[in-house]
Design a protein around this motif. Structure first.
Motif, mmCIF file in Angstrom:
data_model
loop_
_atom_site.group_PDB
_atom_site.id
_atom_site.type_symbol
_atom_site.label_atom_id
_atom_site.label_comp_id
_atom_site.label_asym_id
_atom_site.label_seq_id
_atom_site.Cartn_x
_atom_site.Cartn_y
_atom_site.Cartn_z
ATOM 1 N N THR A 139 -11.304 2.668 -3.050
ATOM 2 C CA THR A 139 -10.456 3.856 -3.695
ATOM 3 C C THR A 139 -9.229 4.346 -2.680
ATOM 4 O OG1 THR A 139 -12.403 4.736 -4.755
ATOM 5 C CG2 THR A 139 -10.454 6.213 -4.605
ATOM 6 N N LEU A 140 -9.531 4.450 -1.424
ATOM 7 C CA LEU A 140 -8.471 5.161 -0.487
ATOM 8 C C LEU A 140 -7.534 4.061 -0.293
ATOM 9 C CD1 LEU A 140 -10.761 6.458 2.475
ATOM 10 C CD2 LEU A 140 -8.785 7.475 1.014
ATOM 11 N N LYS A 141 -7.857 2.586 -0.468
ATOM 12 C CA LYS A 141 -6.979 1.757 -0.350
ATOM 13 C C LYS A 141 -6.062 1.565 -1.595
ATOM 14 C CE LYS A 141 -9.002 -1.587 3.021
ATOM 15 N NZ LYS A 141 -9.586 -2.718 2.873
ATOM 16 N N SER A 142 -6.722 1.681 -2.670
ATOM 17 C CA SER A 142 -6.080 1.707 -3.938
ATOM 18 C C SER A 142 -4.902 2.907 -4.097
ATOM 19 C CB SER A 142 -6.727 1.611 -5.380
ATOM 20 O OG SER A 142 -7.429 2.841 -5.465
ATOM 21 N N VAL A 143 -5.383 3.967 -3.451
ATOM 22 C CA VAL A 143 -4.343 5.073 -3.464
ATOM 23 C C VAL A 143 -3.152 5.035 -2.511
ATOM 24 C CG1 VAL A 143 -5.543 6.630 -4.761
ATOM 25 C CG2 VAL A 143 -5.534 6.813 -2.066
ATOM 26 N N GLY A 144 -3.384 3.725 -1.486
ATOM 27 C CA GLY A 144 -2.254 3.187 -0.829
ATOM 28 C C GLY A 144 -2.606 3.758 0.637
ATOM 29 N N MET A 145 -3.709 3.411 1.324
ATOM 30 C CA MET A 145 -3.943 3.845 2.417
ATOM 31 C C MET A 145 -3.753 2.169 2.949
ATOM 32 S SD MET A 145 -7.569 4.959 4.395
ATOM 33 C CE MET A 145 -7.001 6.690 4.638
ATOM 34 N N THR A 146 -2.851 2.128 4.303
ATOM 35 C CA THR A 146 -2.564 0.750 4.605
ATOM 36 C C THR A 146 -4.089 0.413 5.659
ATOM 37 O OG1 THR A 146 -1.517 1.774 6.455
ATOM 38 C CG2 THR A 146 -0.196 1.116 4.866
ATOM 39 N N ILE A 158 -10.188 -4.611 -5.840
ATOM 40 C CA ILE A 158 -10.500 -4.519 -7.032
ATOM 41 C C ILE A 158 -12.140 -4.893 -7.358
ATOM 42 C CG2 ILE A 158 -9.947 -5.643 -9.472
ATOM 43 C CD1 ILE A 158 -8.534 -3.286 -8.058
ATOM 44 N N GLU A 164 -15.543 4.010 -1.960
ATOM 45 C CA GLU A 164 -14.654 5.122 -1.244
ATOM 46 C C GLU A 164 -13.738 4.197 -0.782
ATOM 47 O OE1 GLU A 164 -17.336 7.909 0.291
ATOM 48 O OE2 GLU A 164 -15.844 8.346 1.783
ATOM 49 N N ARG A 177 1.123 3.953 -3.097
ATOM 50 C CA ARG A 177 1.057 5.507 -2.866
ATOM 51 C C ARG A 177 2.204 6.341 -3.284
ATOM 52 N NH1 ARG A 177 -0.169 5.324 3.326
ATOM 53 N NH2 ARG A 177 1.782 5.780 4.423
ATOM 54 N N ALA A 224 0.866 -1.221 0.052
ATOM 55 C CA ALA A 224 0.040 -0.039 -0.066
ATOM 56 C C ALA A 224 0.978 1.199 0.114
ATOM 57 C CB ALA A 224 -1.054 0.041 1.312
#
Lengths: 222, 893
Positions: free
Chosen positions: B796-803, B885, B793, A84, A80
């Motif tokens: 999305t947050l996870k896909s932009v890299g939220m652990t 996904i 939502e 980012r 993750a």
């Protein structure tokens, strides 16, 4: 310089009788600064490929190297964090956070990383996106094209190694579509940004330096 | 089944968890309604049973009905059952001490009458033939004639006449007018049982004869009978008309005369009376039973209960509608696309509306029957519990009554609740424009300005904190239901628990404030004088004090009062002008308490005085609590010393000897030295007094009290219950004691209050728990759905890299934020309510100080956070399991 290397990538969904081979031993590599389009009919496996490269899904077999690193070596949290910093994702349906405004949506990956946002860089980016006057708007106050531009901004803000765009124009009219692809092309030129874009629209694909054609989970031509 | 309905069923199955939770909400609300209604009807049934037991199971009694009439009544379709009794007449009883009640009044009851006329046997059995008889208990307690079961008595039974007229039980015995019993026949009876005295409708308080009951062997051969009848439902509905028909009088006039609410002048009354004409029989109504049985809300107790029921029902319905509505709302929001799609392919508004109601119907069909079952069960259990706690406080047992009316009531209200809940959603669903719905754009209407989070939130909690904070603002409306549910539960819980605590504290304070557990109030006489020693020496009596009151009047001047006291009562000690303008001396009145010698000795010794020296002296209790209102009208009580007198001072005055029959208002002189001024009180005397008191010893009995004074005995016993019984026995055996006495068992009182309040708290806590549970189902549905709706939502947050960790933290913060919000509103409201309750209940009393219900507040805080955390965890678990996904993809279709 090779920024992305895909080796024998295979993804199988389901088991036994319901088994679907979405990707079948796909291998290719992408140089830094390349703009690659992946085309194919629906069900050809192009989205699966993109998601595997983006590290939001794990393969059944095979490896993906970004900047020389095997991304599936990482655990979920590390992946993750890697995502980012190194990967920018653009979706057909924008997937913006509805309660954050344009500026906040764009800077979200940086905020998650607790990094300061360079004001200059943000302004430049907004200018490039043509979203300067909309920076405090919420997603539902924007048109589809504007929303997609915001999500491109979100992908660009971290200077990722690679941008993955999944049918970025799939939900837009032709004028907006052209604008978006122009924007991608521009970032490709201006920032030497590596871009991999999925589309089923050959007109759009023509903007790319290189077109990979996918069929039944295999690359059938360039 | 139409396609639309099949779709609804599928959707309900698909959202199994939410369906179940909603059904649980419905079950709880219907169960509450059923329980409340069942309790009400059970209370009514209990009162009816009690009346039947006390007064007899009949509606009307008709006296002197000839056999022909009895047969007529038997044929009457409006009469359900009838019991025949026959009056044999009066017999003079030898050995009865009550001069106004010299007779036995002998009646024969047929089998039905024996069973239905509220005969409560204390001993023996019912008579089985005409030679067996029952005697009443008050023959001994009131008449002093002790007859035993198994004895035989011979009675000369005949008609009671005076001056040529026949007399009955409604003609009291008049010692001035001679009367006699004629046409006597000799009857010999075997006493087979003793029963309690009949209620006043059958044997009134002035009746001259003790009612004896024998067996009526052949009711068909009775020439003249007293008949007790029960009307059928039909007959009871219009019981006055039914009665008028039986009495063969003018119906309208009879109804007007006996009906409720009519106010007459005397002339009008007479006019109606004349119109009614001569009734065929004398009729007496068992009116309380009639009111209870003829109308649901007939009587005042039930009316009071009914208003409580109405309030409770409103609370239940409002809460339930609020909660169930929300789950419909959620369901519609989720299906908004589906409804839009249906509309776009041509479903009419009506069809869509119907579809929502269909969903309500399905949920109701599941929830209402289960709710009724659990409600009936709950009512049954509650009644058993009530009997356990207050069984010995009421004169009768509460009985559980299964009432179809109660169930109908619950079903109807349950359906009303559901319809009210579904109505808005149905309207909303039918108004969905196809395109808007498919694009799902109508749902999120937010403006940038409205969503702002303070800078510190981001600084302290990071971007996750900011997102969760903003989320709260976005879904204000959705979360409002959750927040309001929590606020209501928390504030009501806090208020109720402080009410319960206050109740228990009051009992504790009242009981702890006393150092005795039995209080005997009596009027003194020679006979009691003798018995006091006996009571004093009862086993288990640790301390015994006999207190009598009087007061002494003495001339006083200002110097004898403290300055403090004079400030409040400036007139004290000053001579004044009377209405004729003449100067009058100021007389001060001081309470005097005479306590028995032994207690006085104990008391003075506890004050470190030598008994021998102070035997003839008095102890001045000088500390008083003076009530006063300040300029703003605020009430307060101040503790102060009343007199400036000291040990060694003398009080010279006069004591009024009340209650002396021979010498009205005779007075006695008192000249007494104060041995000590103190605020230590002897046992039984209250610590808080409004005026000073002088305590003196038993040597003053004859001097300042006459022999018939009123007095209190306070006893500290090891076994209050046993001592109480023994004292009661002593009084029972004092046959000639003509004064009153009253015995209070404080332990018993406290215990009864304790069980009463325990019961109340079970009811209150039970009620608030169920209401809270209904709230929980609502909160559960709101939170899980909200989480679900935001799946994309989150993805999305996870896909932009939220652990994962960051994500969980964000959700936790969100729960924390609105848990806080609910508590910040709920706790102050609860505290205000609890203070109001305190103010109303304990207003002005100094016994208990107000304390914040801290325990309840802590419980609320813990419960709220626990609840929210658990629900959030549950939803997060579900979301975390989802593939990022897949989620994004699914939503894209």
């Amino acid at each position: 310089m090779e920024i992305l290397k895909v080796e024998n990538l295979t993804k199988i969904y389901g088991k036994d009788s319901t088994e679907v081979v979405a990707l079948d031993h796909v291998s290719f590599s992408v140089q830094k600064g390349e703009f690659v389009a992946i085309v194919g009919a629906s069900g050809s496996g192009k989205s699966t490929l993109l998601h595997l490269i983006g590290g939001v899904d794990r393969p059944t077999e095979g490896k993906v190297y970004i900047d020389g690193k095997d991304i599936f070596e990482f655990d979920d949290d590390k992946l993750a964090i890697f995502r980012r910093r190194q990967v920018g994702l653009i979706y057909q349906f924008y997937n913006l956070i509805p309660i954050l405004n344009v500026e906040e949506n764009i800077t979200l990956p940086l905020s998650l990383d607790n990094r300061e946002v360079g004001e200059e860089k943000l302004n430049e980016l907004l200018k490039t996106l043509g979203m300067e006057s909309r920076r405090t708007h919420l997603p539902n106050e924007l048109s589809g094209g504007q929303q997609q531009r915001t999500s491109i901004g979100r992908a660009l803000i971290t200077n990722p190694s690679i941008i993955l765009a999944d049918e970025p124009t799939g939900n837009l009219d032709s004028k907006a579509s052209d604008e978006i692809v122009e924007l991608l092309k521009k970032s490709n030129w201006d920032y030497n940004q590596t871009i991999i874009m999925i589309t089923h629209d050959m007109e759009i694909a023509k903007y790319a330096d290189r077109i990979l054609k996918l069929e039944d989970g295999r690359i059938v031509g360039e | 089944m139409t396609l639309l309905n099949r779709l609804t069923l599928k959707n309900l199955k698909l959202n199994k968890k939410r369906t179940i939770v909603t059904v649980i909400g419905i079950i709880l609300s219907v169960a509450l309604l059923t329980a409340v209604a069942s309790m009400f009807f059970s209370a009514r049934e209990s009162l009816i049973q009690f009346q039947k037991q006390e007064q007899g199971n009949y509606h009307y009694s008709f006296t002197s009905v000839l056999q022909e009439g009895v047969q007529e009544l038997k044929q009457n379709r409006k009469i359900e059952s009838l019991y025949v009794t026959k009056t044999l007449g009066y017999a003079k009883l030898d050995g009865v001490e009550n001069e106004y009640k010299p007779y036995a009044y002998v009646k024969e009851f047929d089998q039905e009458a024996l069973e239905n006329m509220s005969i409560t046997l204390t001993e023996g059995r019912l008579p089985e033939n005409a030679n067996e008889i029952l005697i009443p208990t008050h023959l001994k307690s009131n008449g002093g004639l002790a007859l035993k079961v198994g004895e035989t008595i011979t009675l000369e039974v005949g008609t009671r006449v005076s001056e040529g007229g026949v007399l009955n039980q409604f003609n009291p015995f008049n010692t001035e007018v001679p009367e006699e019993i004629v046409d006597t026949q000799t009857k010999t009876y075997k006493i087979v049982g003793i029963m309690e005295r009949f209620a006043y409708r059958i044997e009134n308080y002035e009746a001259p004869g003790y009612t004896f009951v024998s067996y009526l062997e052949d009711s068909d051969s009775v020439k003249e009978a007293d008949v007790y009848v029960r009307y059928t439902k039909e007959g009871l509905k219009d019981y006055l008309r039914t009665t008028a028909q039986i009495l063969e009088v003018d119906e309208e006039a009879y109804v007007a005369l006996n009906g409720p609410g009519a106010a007459f002048t005397e002339e009008e009354h007479a006019e109606f009376q004349e119109k009614v004409g001569e009734p065929k029989y004398d009729a007496v109504a068992n009116d309380y039973l009639i009111t209870l049985e003829s109308g649901v809300f007939g009587d005042s107790t039930l009316n009071a209960l009914a208003s409580a029921v109405v309030i409770v029902v409103i609370i239940i319905i409002v809460t339930s509608v609020f909660c169930i509505k929300n789950s419909f709302d959620i369901s519609i929001t989720e299906k908004i696309r589906q409804y839009g799609m249906l509309a776009s392919i041509g479903a009419t508004k009506k069809q869509i509306k119907k579809n929502v109601y269909y969903e309500a119907m399905i949920l109701g069909a599941l929830g209402i029957p289960l709710g009724i079952l659990s409600g009936v069960f709950a009512a049954f259990v509650l009644i058993q519990i009530s009997n356990l706690f207050i069984g010995d406080m009421l004169d009768f047992d509460l009985v559980f009554s299964f009432s179809w009316l109660a169930i109908l009531f619950a079903v109807v209200l349950g359906i009303v609740t559901l319809l009210l809940s579904a109505r808005k959603s149905a309207n909303r669903a039918s108004k969905i424009a196809p395109i808007q719905a498919i694009r799902n754009s109508g749902e999120i209407k937010i403006r940038a300005k409205k969503i702002k989070s303070p800078k510190w939130v981001k600084k302290v909690f990071g971007i996750g904190g900011e997102i969760s904070y903003k989320n709260l603002q976005r879904s204000k409306k959705k979360y409002r239901t959750t927040v309001v549910s929590i606020v209501v539960c928390v504030s009501v819980f806090i208020a109720l628990s402080s009410f319960v605590n206050l109740a228990f504290d009051t009992i504790r304070a009242e009981f702890q404030g006393t150092d005795y557990n039995l209080q005997l109030v009596y009027q003194n006489n020679e006979e009691i004088e003798e018995k006091k020693e006996e009571i004093r020496n009862l086993e288990g009596v640790k301390r015994f004090i006999d207190t009598a009151f009087t007061s002494v009047e003495f001339e006083a001047d200002e110097e004898q009062f403290t300055d403090e006291y004079l400030k409040v009562y400036p007139k004290a000690g000053k001579d004044y002008k009377d209405e004729n303008g003449e100067m009058q001396k100021y007389y001060e009145s001081l309470d005097v308490r005479v306590i028995n010698e032994e207690a006085f000795q104990e008391y003075v010794e506890s004050l470190h005085l030598k008994y021998e020296e102070v035997k003839e002296k008095g102890i001045l209790l000088n500390t008083v609590w003076v009530s006063q209102y300040d300029e703003e009208g605020k009430y307060s009580q101040i503790e102060m010393e009343q007199y400036s007198m000291k040990a060694g001072d003398r009080i010279k005055g006069q004591v009024t000897l009340d209650y002396d029959e021979d010498a009205q208002n005779a007075t006695a002189d008192l000249d007494i030295e104060i041995a000590k001024v103190t605020d230590e009180v002897p046992m039984g005397m209250e610590e808080y007094r409004a005026s000073a008191s002088l305590v003196v010893g038993g040597s003053y009995y004859g001097k300042i009290l006459n022999s018939h004074h009123h007095a209190y005995i306070y006893i500290d016993s090891e076994d209050a219950g046993k001592t109480q019984e023994e004292i009661e026995e002593i009084f029972d055996n004092m046959s000639s004691y003509d004064g009153y006495y009253h015995l209070n068992n404080l332990e018993e009182n406290a215990r009864m209050m304790q069980s009463f309040y325990t019961l109340i708290s079970i009811f209150l806590y039970g009620f608030i728990t169920v209401i809270a549970l209904i709230g929980v189902t609502n909160i559960f549905n709101t939170i899980t759905t909200n989480m679900n709706l935001r799946r994309r939502e989150f993805a999305t947050l996870k896909s932009v890299g939220m652990t994962k960790k960051e994500f969980n933290r964000m959700i936790q913060l969100e729960s924390f934020f609105y848990g806080m919000k609910s508590l910040v509103i709920g706790i102050p409201i609860g505290c205000v309510l609890s203070y109001l309750i305190y103010h109303v209940l304990a207003g002005g009393e100094i016994v208990i100080a107000y304390s914040l219900p801290i325990a309840a507040i802590l419980i609320s805080i813990i419960a709220v956070f626990l609840l929210i955390t658990v629900i959030m965890k549950y939803s997060i678990g579900k979301i975390n399991k989802q593939n990022v996904i897949e989620t994004i993809r699914n939503e894209n279709i």
